[in-house]
Design a protein around this motif. Sequence first.
Motif, PDB file in Angstrom:
ATOM      1  N   UNK A 185       0.554  -1.424   0.108  1.00 51.38           N
ATOM      2  CA  UNK A 185       0.084  -0.146  -0.653  1.00 51.38           C
ATOM      3  C   UNK A 185       0.452   1.104   0.321  1.00 51.38           C
ATOM      4  N   UNK A 186       2.171   0.895   0.749  1.00 49.20           N
ATOM      5  CA  UNK A 186       2.685   2.557   0.635  1.00 49.20           C
ATOM      6  C   UNK A 186       3.200   1.936  -0.444  1.00 49.20           C
ATOM      7  N   UNK A 187       3.965   1.828  -1.133  1.00 45.52           N
ATOM      8  CA  UNK A 187       4.638   2.220  -2.160  1.00 45.52           C
ATOM      9  C   UNK A 187       3.831   2.541  -3.353  1.00 45.52           C
ATOM     10  N   UNK A 188       2.543   1.652  -3.147  1.00 48.96           N
ATOM     11  CA  UNK A 188       1.161   2.304  -4.266  1.00 48.96           C
ATOM     12  C   UNK A 188       0.714   3.539  -3.627  1.00 48.96           C
ATOM     13  N   UNK A 189       0.818   4.408  -2.363  1.00 50.33           N
ATOM     14  CA  UNK A 189       0.558   5.893  -2.696  1.00 50.33           C
ATOM     15  C   UNK A 189       1.826   6.875  -2.835  1.00 50.33           C
ATOM     16  N   UNK A 190       2.825   5.582  -2.838  1.00 51.76           N
ATOM     17  CA  UNK A 190       4.338   6.905  -3.329  1.00 51.76           C
ATOM     18  C   UNK A 190       4.150   6.741  -4.786  1.00 51.76           C
ATOM     19  N   UNK A 191       3.394   5.942  -5.778  1.00 55.80           N
ATOM     20  CA  UNK A 191       3.407   6.095  -7.220  1.00 55.80           C
ATOM     21  C   UNK A 191       2.399   5.214  -7.968  1.00 55.80           C
TER      22      UNK A 191
ATOM     23  N   UNK B 282      -4.065   9.979  -8.620  1.00 53.66           N
ATOM     24  CA  UNK B 282      -3.150  11.145  -7.518  1.00 53.66           C
ATOM     25  C   UNK B 282      -4.602   9.895  -6.384  1.00 53.66           C
ATOM     26  N   UNK B 283      -3.183   9.820  -4.995  1.00 54.57           N
ATOM     27  CA  UNK B 283      -4.121   9.501  -4.289  1.00 54.57           C
ATOM     28  C   UNK B 283      -5.096  10.478  -3.207  1.00 54.57           C
TER      29      UNK B 283
ATOM     30  N   UNK C 133      -9.362   0.527   1.733  1.00 50.98           N
ATOM     31  CA  UNK C 133      -7.311   0.486   1.589  1.00 50.98           C
ATOM     32  C   UNK C 133      -7.113   1.856   0.689  1.00 50.98           C
ATOM     33  N   UNK C 134      -7.606   2.115  -0.308  1.00 48.47           N
ATOM     34  CA  UNK C 134      -7.810   3.491  -0.888  1.00 48.47           C
ATOM     35  C   UNK C 134      -8.449   3.804  -1.802  1.00 48.47           C
ATOM     36  N   UNK C 135      -8.419   4.975  -2.030  1.00 48.86           N
ATOM     37  CA  UNK C 135      -9.230   6.144  -2.552  1.00 48.86           C
ATOM     38  C   UNK C 135      -8.379   6.671  -3.603  1.00 48.86           C
ATOM     39  N   UNK C 136      -8.269   6.710  -5.212  1.00 48.06           N
ATOM     40  CA  UNK C 136      -7.856   7.220  -5.473  1.00 48.06           C
ATOM     41  C   UNK C 136      -8.477   7.999  -7.022  1.00 48.06           C
ATOM     42  N   UNK C 137      -7.960   8.948  -7.468  1.00 43.43           N
ATOM     43  CA  UNK C 137      -8.468   9.589  -8.429  1.00 43.43           C
ATOM     44  C   UNK C 137      -7.800  10.438  -9.262  1.00 43.43           C
TER      45      UNK C 137
END
Length: 195
Positions: A28-34, A44-45, A59-63
Amino acid sequence: MSLNYVKAEKISLKDNKDYPELNEKWVEDLIVKDPSILGLGDLDVKDRQRSQPKAGRLDLLLKDPETDKRYEVELMLGSVDESHIIRTIEYWDIEKRRWPQYEHVAVIIAENITTRFLNVINLFNSSIPLIAIQMNALKSGDQVILHFAKVLDEVIRGSEEEENGGGEIDRAYWEKKGSKSTLEIVDTCLEILRE
């Protein structure tokens, strides 16, 4: 410059006792970074570990910064299962109801998406914009590579003008195209959703 072949060993992040730091939070941290590592574009996160009313945490909301399209991302180490599919759809539905002015896409990520569950996810994809991504972790020496492969993309709906007058798509159509056992799995999942 020439490239050299390096043999890599596939490792399971879920059952990995040798590298406990390679866990779901690490991914999750890797995805948040990139977020682009997912192959969904330059996103964007918007949020992570987003609380859902009377449910768990998304877990994540991306846009997408250009279109404001939102991606509700559920990440799971190991093989996808029924509860992961239900959670993904549930969180997508909650976010869509809370923020109806945006287009929403459910994204399910797992290390292993079996054919059985891929068929079920594909059936849902006819009603719910859903993307399935299989994540593979590869080890080479002291390096680890995460590879994200889209195994199911969202269905892009055509307009009425594009309609070519095809036949009716009903349960009989899906029994012929798929199988009765696959539809029974979908029926079970729908019963769980209704509960």
